[in-house]
Scaffold this motif. Structure first.
Motif, mmCIF file in Angstrom:
data_model
loop_
_atom_site.group_PDB
_atom_site.id
_atom_site.type_symbol
_atom_site.label_atom_id
_atom_site.label_comp_id
_atom_site.label_asym_id
_atom_site.label_seq_id
_atom_site.Cartn_x
_atom_site.Cartn_y
_atom_site.Cartn_z
ATOM 1 N N ASN A 14 0.866 5.080 1.119
ATOM 2 C CA ASN A 14 0.083 6.151 1.963
ATOM 3 C C ASN A 14 0.503 7.536 1.688
ATOM 4 O O ASN A 14 2.024 7.628 1.472
ATOM 5 C CB ASN A 14 0.307 5.656 3.358
ATOM 6 C CG ASN A 14 -0.253 4.227 3.710
ATOM 7 O OD1 ASN A 14 -1.334 3.992 3.181
ATOM 8 N ND2 ASN A 14 0.441 3.553 4.430
ATOM 9 N N ASP A 15 -0.101 8.387 1.904
ATOM 10 C CA ASP A 15 0.650 9.642 1.815
ATOM 11 C C ASP A 15 1.241 10.116 3.031
ATOM 12 O O ASP A 15 1.009 9.465 3.842
ATOM 13 C CB ASP A 15 -0.757 10.754 1.592
ATOM 14 C CG ASP A 15 -1.809 10.705 2.389
ATOM 15 O OD1 ASP A 15 -1.446 10.477 3.642
ATOM 16 O OD2 ASP A 15 -2.914 11.223 2.122
ATOM 17 N N THR A 54 0.961 -1.275 0.135
ATOM 18 C CA THR A 54 -0.052 -0.197 0.095
ATOM 19 C C THR A 54 0.930 1.206 0.000
ATOM 20 O O THR A 54 1.856 1.564 0.830
ATOM 21 C CB THR A 54 -0.846 0.046 1.338
ATOM 22 O OG1 THR A 54 -1.737 -1.053 1.206
ATOM 23 C CG2 THR A 54 -1.967 1.355 1.315
ATOM 24 N N ASN A 74 0.270 11.757 5.788
ATOM 25 C CA ASN A 74 -0.674 11.658 6.781
ATOM 26 C C ASN A 74 -1.028 10.200 7.132
ATOM 27 O O ASN A 74 -2.010 9.974 8.027
ATOM 28 C CB ASN A 74 -2.026 12.719 6.696
ATOM 29 C CG ASN A 74 -1.423 13.994 6.438
ATOM 30 O OD1 ASN A 74 -0.895 14.584 7.050
ATOM 31 N ND2 ASN A 74 -2.256 14.591 5.443
ATOM 32 N N GLY A 75 -0.626 9.328 6.232
ATOM 33 C CA GLY A 75 -1.081 7.840 6.676
ATOM 34 C C GLY A 75 -2.299 7.432 5.708
ATOM 35 O O GLY A 75 -2.454 6.349 6.083
ATOM 36 N N HIS A 76 -2.665 8.374 4.873
ATOM 37 C CA HIS A 76 -3.967 7.786 4.343
ATOM 38 C C HIS A 76 -3.559 6.923 3.006
ATOM 39 O O HIS A 76 -2.774 7.375 2.225
ATOM 40 C CB HIS A 76 -4.703 9.272 3.871
ATOM 41 C CG HIS A 76 -5.322 9.833 5.150
ATOM 42 N ND1 HIS A 76 -5.153 11.220 5.022
ATOM 43 C CD2 HIS A 76 -5.639 9.421 6.344
ATOM 44 C CE1 HIS A 76 -5.751 11.824 6.146
ATOM 45 N NE2 HIS A 76 -5.971 10.701 7.220
ATOM 46 N N PRO A 77 -4.248 5.766 3.081
ATOM 47 C CA PRO A 77 -3.770 4.977 1.737
ATOM 48 C C PRO A 77 -4.313 5.684 0.207
ATOM 49 O O PRO A 77 -5.345 6.321 0.028
ATOM 50 C CB PRO A 77 -4.745 3.834 1.886
ATOM 51 C CG PRO A 77 -5.727 4.364 2.802
ATOM 52 C CD PRO A 77 -5.156 5.494 3.836
ATOM 53 N N ILE A 78 -3.403 5.643 -0.565
ATOM 54 C CA ILE A 78 -3.345 6.167 -1.692
ATOM 55 C C ILE A 78 -3.871 5.129 -2.964
ATOM 56 O O ILE A 78 -4.905 5.079 -3.764
ATOM 57 C CB ILE A 78 -2.278 6.912 -2.649
ATOM 58 C CG1 ILE A 78 -2.098 8.063 -1.434
ATOM 59 C CG2 ILE A 78 -2.518 7.494 -3.947
ATOM 60 C CD1 ILE A 78 -0.730 9.025 -1.861
ATOM 61 N N TYR A 114 6.041 10.006 1.391
ATOM 62 C CA TYR A 114 5.244 8.994 1.079
ATOM 63 C C TYR A 114 5.892 7.808 1.908
ATOM 64 O O TYR A 114 6.865 7.582 2.256
ATOM 65 C CB TYR A 114 5.175 8.354 -0.411
ATOM 66 C CG TYR A 114 4.725 9.607 -1.512
ATOM 67 C CD1 TYR A 114 3.248 9.592 -1.617
ATOM 68 C CD2 TYR A 114 5.417 10.388 -2.033
ATOM 69 C CE1 TYR A 114 2.715 10.364 -2.337
ATOM 70 C CE2 TYR A 114 4.804 11.336 -2.848
ATOM 71 C CZ TYR A 114 3.459 11.326 -3.012
ATOM 72 O OH TYR A 114 2.848 12.374 -3.692
#
Length: 593
Positions: free
Chosen positions: A440-441, A438, A443-447, A468
């Motif tokens: 992630n950006d 995975t 901020n830890g949000h999955p892209i 990233y």
């Protein structure tokens, strides 16, 4: 008597014809040996029509067309040469290269394999159709356009100069005496400057400096960031304004230095690290103006032209240092460009590519790294070279449209950057396939999430401008992570990383208890877990979803007892001997009493 006269006349014509043919052959050979390939071709073509069994003429036509970058004609002549008794091993190599330049990759691979049988060390010349297809696949990364200001002749060698561009061109210009470069029959190169429009197009093109112009080639050049120092490539000219040739009759190129004094440039001075009898040119200056990158064919290199660097301090310039085998090959490396983050762009015929000169990049901050081919559409099967880059936009040159030695300038922008990676096992350093990876950006949000194949490879396209994180997950292994800082992607078109996952010896029991009728979860059910080895006992309680979990030891036998008032009790055995997986999942159904 008439018969005797006719015979004498025939012999005379034959002798004259033979003499003319010999004179034409001598003239063609002189053109060839003085690198006037265009004139040589015209005469060799006539000679071939008169004698289509002359292997020397066929070979020299193949070479001449190759030297002026006419891959189509060169292919036709090498097709004859490789089937002649006088064929040499290097002919296989050159035939494979022109086939590759003409996008005939499968046929090129056959002839390259023949060449490599005689030279097993020439592994860099290996043509891999799978790799070539991979270079073609990621074309969405770039936006490439030919600029409108190109001339009918060659335009290339672009350099940043303050808020302008300076480039070399063989375009037509007014002159009393027209002098052409015999190699390709074009004008000698001159330097031009141009205004850069908001859309990247060039306008208001003027000759850069009349004072600096010679009667031979001028350029490429580079400048310091202030624009008051210039490093200039030009043909080596003597004090009498004549070119100086080496022992082989070749006119070398040299690097010169100029300082801007007011609005004028000083007289060019030869830099001290030039070497007599050998070429030095194609400069690129580091952002701190302390390191100059350039090419040279001097002794001690790896073959062809190599890339070098020379450092400057308060005492002047040091010695030229070869950039080593990571960058240089037995073929030609040319046109370096160094970024502020020590990312080096250059053109090469030696590293694997699509054909001709391909553009590559390498991060000089990293040891044991390899050059990265920039892929299509920056690279094609033709010559692509002379890339410069600033803030995600830049220019390069290519002969993809007109062929031969007719180069055009292209503008490009990096639309997305490529992150390549591969997953390995920490314990064995072996490739770990079938992981869930995975991106992630910051901020830890999955892209985006992908599942790797057996080779463990993955790739993501990103815009850049932020950090990233990459997380790799697989059953039986501890999660792997890799951080890619925004700075890693600056001045790059792609970045490669490795992710490592260690074997996870932990073993987790996950359970679910439900009512037989209706399958509703049972909350508050007690699970007594007994270790047969240690005779230890501990208890678990199901939650409102009927779930429970705990860690177990490997190579152990457990007894489980399920208890709750109002339900029938149950018993279970769990054997963890030789268990490979990391999770044990059980589901139990209970009747009400």
């Amino acid at each position: 008597m008439k018969r005797i006269n006719c015979t004498i006349l025939f012999i005379g014509i034959l002798l004259i014809s033979t003499s003319v043919k010999a004179q034409m052959s001598d003239r063609a050979n002189k053109y060839f040996e003085s690198f006037a390939y265009q004139e040589a071709i015209e005469l060799y073509e006539i000679l071939w029509q008169k004698d289509s069994l002359n292997e020397s003429v066929a070979k020299r036509l193949a070479i001449s067309y190759r030297m002026i970058n006419n891959a189509e004609q060169s292919e036709q002549w090498y097709a004859r040469v490789v089937n002649m008794p006088s064929v040499e091993i290097d002919d296989f190599l050159h035939y494979a290269k022109v086939l590759q330049s003409n996008k005939k990759y499968d046929k090129a691979q056959i002839w390259m394999n023949k060449y490599m049988k005689s030279d097993p060390e020439a592994i860099l010349n290996f043509i891999d159709p799978v790799y070539i297809q991979d270079l073609m696949n990621d074309s969405i990364r770039y936006k490439v356009q030919v600029i409108k200001a190109n001339s009918e002749a060659s335009d290339f060698g672009v350099s940043f100069y303050k808020n302008q561009l300076v480039f070399s061109s063989a375009r037509e210009r007014r002159m009393l005496i027209k002098r052409n470069f015999k190699w390709n029959n074009q004008n000698y190169l001159r330097l031009y400057e141009a205004k850069v429009e908001p859309d990247g197009e060039l306008s208001e093109i003027l000759q850069f400096s009349d004072k600096l112009a010679t009667n031979y080639h001028d350029g490429p050049v580079c400048f310091n960031e202030e624009g008051d120092e210039m490093f200039l490539t030009r043909n080596h000219v003597s004090n009498s304004k004549r070119v100086k040739r080496n022992q082989e009759g070749i006119v070398s190129i040299k690097l010169y230095f100029c300082k801007k004094e007011g609005h004028k440039w000083s007289e060019p001075e030869l830099l001290p690290f030039n070497m007599e009898g050998y070429s030095t040119g194609h400069p690129s200056l580091s952002s701190d103006a302390k390191s100059l990158y350039f090419i040279s064919d001097r002794p001690g290199g790896f073959g062809g032209t190599d890339l070098y660097v020379c450092h400057r301090d308060e005492n002047g310039w040091g010695k030229a240092e070869n950039l080593g085998s990571q960058v240089n090959t037995s073929e030609n490396e040319m046109f370096p460009f160094i970024t502020g983050t020590q990312n080096l762009y250059f053109a090469s015929k030696g590293h694997p590519g699509l054909g001709g000169l391909d553009l590559f990049s390498i991060d000089l901050n990293q040891k044991d790294t390899k050059p990265v081919n920039l892929g299509y559409p920056i690279n094609t099967s033709k010559d692509d070279f002379g890339l410069i880059l600033k803030n995600g936009k830049g220019y390069f040159a290519s002969n993809r449209l007109k062929g031969e030695s007719f180069d055009d300038i292209y503008k490009f922008s990096i639309e997305s950057k490529l992150i390549r990676g591969q997953v390995f096992q920490t314990n064995t350093n072996e490739v770990l396939g079938n992981s869930l990876v995975t991106l992630n950006d910051e901020n830890g949000h999955p892209i985006e999430t992908v599942t790797t194949k057996e080779n463990g490879k993955f790739k993501f396209f990103v815009r850049g401008g932020q950090d990233y994180q990459i997380r790799s997950v697989k059953e039986g292994f501890i999660d792997g992570e890799a951080l890619i800082a925004a700075s890693y992607l600056k001045d790059k078109t792609e970045y490669s990383t490795l992710v490592y996952q260690a074997t996870d010896n932990a073993l987790v029991l996950e359970g679910l208890v439900v009512v037989k009728e209706g399958q509703s979860p049972i909350e508050g059910l007690t699970i007594s877990v007994y270790d047969e080895q240690t005779k230890e006992r501990f208890e678990l309680t199901s939650d409102w979803e009927g779930k429970f979990s705990c860690k177990l030891k490997r190579e152990t036998l457990y007894k489980l007892k399920y208890l709750k008032a109002g339900f029938m009790s149950k018993y279970d055995l769990i054997n963890t001997y030789k268990l490979l997986r990391n999770r044990i999942q059980i589901r139990k159904e209970f009747y009400r009493l």
